[in-house]
Scaffold this motif. Structure first.
Motif, short mmCIF file in Angstrom:
data_model
loop_
_atom_site.label_atom_id
_atom_site.label_comp_id
_atom_site.label_asym_id
_atom_site.label_seq_id
_atom_site.Cartn_x
_atom_site.Cartn_y
_atom_site.Cartn_z
N LYS A 129 0.95 -1.19 0.03
CA LYS A 129 -0.13 -0.05 0.13
C LYS A 129 0.97 0.93 0.06
CE LYS A 129 -2.19 -1.12 3.65
NZ LYS A 129 -3.37 -0.77 4.69
N ARG A 130 0.63 2.23 -0.84
CA ARG A 130 1.26 3.50 -0.76
C ARG A 130 1.15 4.37 0.37
NH1 ARG A 130 3.11 5.24 -5.92
NH2 ARG A 130 4.73 6.69 -5.24
N ILE A 131 -0.24 4.38 0.81
CA ILE A 131 -0.60 5.00 2.19
C ILE A 131 -0.21 4.02 3.21
CG2 ILE A 131 -1.93 6.57 3.46
CD1 ILE A 131 -1.47 7.72 0.73
N ILE A 132 0.48 4.34 4.36
CA ILE A 132 0.55 3.62 5.45
C ILE A 132 0.40 4.53 6.66
CG2 ILE A 132 2.34 2.42 6.90
CD1 ILE A 132 4.04 2.24 4.32
N SER A 133 -1.01 4.17 7.15
CA SER A 133 -1.71 4.94 8.21
C SER A 133 -2.17 4.15 9.48
CB SER A 133 -2.61 5.82 7.44
OG SER A 133 -3.46 4.77 7.36
N ALA A 134 -2.36 4.95 10.28
CA ALA A 134 -3.02 4.45 11.54
C ALA A 134 -3.88 5.57 12.37
CB ALA A 134 -2.39 3.96 12.58
N VAL A 135 -4.64 5.09 13.35
CA VAL A 135 -5.42 5.98 14.13
C VAL A 135 -4.86 6.26 15.34
CG1 VAL A 135 -7.80 6.52 15.18
CG2 VAL A 135 -7.81 5.48 12.97
N ILE A 136 -4.56 7.36 15.59
CA ILE A 136 -4.31 7.60 17.48
C ILE A 136 -5.61 7.52 18.03
CG2 ILE A 136 -3.38 9.23 18.82
CD1 ILE A 136 -1.28 8.47 16.92
N ASP A 137 -5.62 6.77 19.17
CA ASP A 137 -6.92 6.49 20.16
C ASP A 137 -6.20 7.01 21.25
OD1 ASP A 137 -8.74 5.41 21.63
OD2 ASP A 137 -8.99 3.53 20.93
N PRO A 138 -6.82 8.29 21.83
CA PRO A 138 -6.52 8.72 22.98
C PRO A 138 -7.07 7.69 24.23
CG PRO A 138 -8.65 9.69 22.17
CD PRO A 138 -8.06 8.72 21.12
N LYS A 139 -7.77 6.91 24.26
CA LYS A 139 -8.05 5.84 25.26
C LYS A 139 -6.64 5.12 25.58
CE LYS A 139 -11.91 3.78 23.57
NZ LYS A 139 -12.11 4.50 22.40
N ARG A 140 -5.76 4.83 24.49
CA ARG A 140 -4.76 3.99 24.61
C ARG A 140 -3.56 5.01 25.20
NH1 ARG A 140 -2.64 1.33 19.38
NH2 ARG A 140 -0.91 0.99 20.90
N PHE A 141 -3.66 6.40 25.14
CA PHE A 141 -2.58 7.33 25.53
C PHE A 141 -3.27 8.43 26.25
CE2 PHE A 141 -1.80 5.80 20.94
CZ PHE A 141 -0.81 4.97 21.23
N TYR A 171 -2.82 11.12 28.00
CA TYR A 171 -1.81 12.18 28.12
C TYR A 171 -2.80 13.48 27.60
CZ TYR A 171 2.30 9.35 28.63
OH TYR A 171 3.16 8.52 28.95
N GLU A 172 -2.74 14.64 28.08
CA GLU A 172 -3.57 15.67 27.66
C GLU A 172 -3.10 16.27 26.15
OE1 GLU A 172 -4.07 18.67 30.75
OE2 GLU A 172 -4.00 17.12 32.29
N ALA A 173 -1.83 16.00 25.82
CA ALA A 173 -1.20 16.25 24.55
C ALA A 173 -0.62 15.29 23.73
CB ALA A 173 -0.45 17.87 24.72
N LEU A 174 -0.38 15.51 22.42
CA LEU A 174 0.38 14.59 21.68
C LEU A 174 1.38 15.35 20.60
CD1 LEU A 174 -2.73 12.37 20.83
CD2 LEU A 174 -1.13 11.88 22.40
N GLY A 175 2.22 14.93 20.41
CA GLY A 175 3.35 15.35 19.45
C GLY A 175 3.33 14.52 18.03
N PHE A 176 3.56 15.21 16.92
CA PHE A 176 3.64 14.47 15.81
C PHE A 176 4.95 15.09 15.20
CE2 PHE A 176 -1.05 14.71 16.80
CZ PHE A 176 -1.30 13.50 16.68
N GLU A 177 5.78 13.97 14.74
CA GLU A 177 7.25 14.62 14.06
C GLU A 177 6.90 14.86 12.69
OE1 GLU A 177 10.85 13.99 12.09
OE2 GLU A 177 9.18 12.43 11.95
N ASN A 178 7.90 15.71 12.23
CA ASN A 178 7.87 15.95 10.78
C ASN A 178 7.81 14.95 9.58
OD1 ASN A 178 9.63 17.83 8.21
ND2 ASN A 178 7.72 18.53 9.25
N GLY A 179 7.83 13.58 9.93
CA GLY A 179 7.84 12.76 9.03
C GLY A 179 6.50 12.01 8.61
N VAL A 180 5.63 12.68 9.45
CA VAL A 180 4.17 12.15 9.36
C VAL A 180 3.25 13.26 8.87
CG1 VAL A 180 4.68 10.21 11.18
CG2 VAL A 180 3.31 12.61 11.82
#
Length: 494
Positions: free
Chosen positions: A388-400, A402-411
């Protein structure tokens, strides 16, 4: 392959291993069978004089093969070859001498930088074959691939000629277009990366304003065209004509450079470049099948039309080095890199890697972080050969938790004005972009390894309510494999 072409190919193979300036000048010599195919795309009028330009002529493979084919109709060929590396002159002369000596062939090699030479010609500071203001009837080229610095002298030259661009290969094509006579033809083998994305917008504007696309050829294997040179960039062959009259485009495919399984289809020009597309993306249909939005009328909305945004992750690792943490600690939050997206899910924490798993949350990083919520993240780079060309996933806040999340420049991140999405909407979008239907749609106009946020903003999705229904179904029973996911998506959008 006739004896002349066999001799030229042998000289190519012999010189590849003893090039002195390969890296300096980005030299990749065209295999003879590709040169033969490229030359076959040209039209020639009976008994006319052909005026050929070969920018970056190398050892003369393209000029020689072209001339062999042109003399089937033309009575005279004038070759202007531009080659910055004068150490190749002897090989060029030996190859061009293979053309029948009784033919009316005139050639001149200029050992100079093509872009500087073209600038001089266009500004009438020099002439060739003793004539001013001359333009070429035919141009054949395999230009160098190298990024151009925004501060370089090249950029100044290109801007002065209304041909500004970010890579030598598009600079060569852009300047060559300006040297074509009316109805003149240009055939080039170039990377496919110019077809979409923001960086090549100005080049697409120039190309589509001054010429029409007549033929596009794709190789199924990304590295086969120049396999001896280890080239991994996906290449295409494109034919342009200096006219605005063409209404159709031929699109052909072959598995490799042997052209043994060559197939060809014809499409309306409006199917290749959509008339209302301000970005002027070049779509290359993979078959004559109807377009996704014709087959599935419910696919009609861009992300912005369903109230969503897509952005590149704002956290650049090297700029935040002092705040990165391998293992989360007090006052840190998760930081998601491409490596955390695995098997359609998020694998976090990943130990024993060179990348961080967390970033400190403070006044210096706060603006780079997103509040807790459901997001879709995807890798910005994925190989063409991936399933697949698009490699993706859902961030589920119930698993993490934390009050905030960081996303690096490669995503890339799909969000709602920097807020999380409804859970079912997030899962529905992720299911849709993970489907084979979407993968084929995406591959039809994206030909490089980068998955740009700009590209995805142009793509069409089902409406919001339908995506929520898909997500609800995914939540109730997650598909076991790709076939089940594809069947589910097909059921909802049909």
């Amino acid at each position: 392959m006739n004896s002349t072409l066999e001799k030229i190919e042998q000289s190519r193979l012999e010189i590849i291993n003893k090039l002195n300036n390969k890296k300096k000048f980005s030299q990749y010599f065209t295999p003879v069978n590709i040169a033969e195919f490229m030359s076959s795309l040209f039209d020639f009028e009976e008994n006319n004089t052909v005026k050929l330009l070969d920018p970056g002529a190398g050892i003369g493979i393209l000029s020689t093969v072209f001339t062999e084919i042109a003399f089937n109709k033309a009575n005279k060929v004038e070759v202007t070859a531009i080659e910055i590396d004068d150490s190749l002159n002897d090989e060029f002369g030996e190859n061009i001498a293979l053309v029948n000596e009784n033919r009316d062939l005139v050639f001149k090699v200029f050992n100079t930088d093509f872009l500087i030479w073209a600038d001089s010609v266009m500004n009438e500071q020099m002439s060739f074959f003793g004539q001013d203001k001359e333009r070429f009837s035919h141009i054949i080229m395999n230009p160098p691939y190298k990024k151009i610095s925004s501060a370089s002298a090249y950029r100044k030259l290109l801007k002065a000629n209304n041909a500004d661009t970010v890579n030598l290969y598009t600079a060569f094509v852009g300047m060559a277009i300006k040297l074509l006579e009316e109805e003149g033809q240009l055939v080039a083998i170039i990377p496919r990366s110019f077809c979409n994305g923001p960086y090549y917008k100005s080049f697409r504007d120039l190309m589509l304003t001054q010429t029409s696309i007549e033929h596009i050829h794709l190789f199924e294997s990304r590295n086969n065209a120049f396999k001896e040179d280890g080239v991994l960039q996906e290449n295409m062959i494109i034919k342009l004509r200096k006219t605005n009259k063409l209404q159709s485009v031929k699109v052909s495919f072959s598995s490799d450079a042997s052209f043994s399984d060559y197939i060809e289809n014809e499409f309306k020009a409006s199917e290749i470049v959509l008339p209302n597309d301000k970005e002027k993306f070049i779509h290359i249909p993979l078959s004559t099948e109807e377009k996704i939005y014709d087959v599935y009328p419910v696919i009609k909305n861009t992300l912005s039309e369903i109230g969503l945004n897509i952005s590149t992750g704002p956290v650049v690792g090297f700029r935040n080095k002092e705040f990165l943490r391998d293992i989360p600690e007090e006052e840190s939050v998760p930081l998601f890199y491409p490596m955390h997206i695995e098997n359609d899910d998020i694998t976090w924490i990943k130990e024993n890697t060179k990348k961080a798993n967390a970033i400190m949350w403070n006044e210096k990083t706060d603006r780079q972080l997103y509040p807790s919520g459901y997001y879709i993240i995807m890798r910005r780079f994925s190989p063409k050969e991936s399933v697949k060309r698009i490699i993706s996933a859902v961030i589920d806040p119930k698993r993490f938790k934390y009050e905030a999340l960081g996303f690096e420049n490669g995503v890339n991140v799909i969000h709602a004005n920097k807020q999380g999405l409804d859970e079912n909407l997030a899962r529905g979008i992720n299911a849709y972009i993970s489907s084979t239907i979407f993968d084929h749609y995406f591959r039809s106009f994206n030909g490089h390894t980068q998955v740009n946020a700009t590209d995805l903003r142009q793509m069409l999705f089902p409406d919001k309510n339908l995506l929520i229904e898909i997500g609800r179904s995914i939540n109730e029973k997650k598909p076991n494999d790709q076939a089940e996911l594809d069947a589910l998506i097909e059921r909802y959008i049909s």
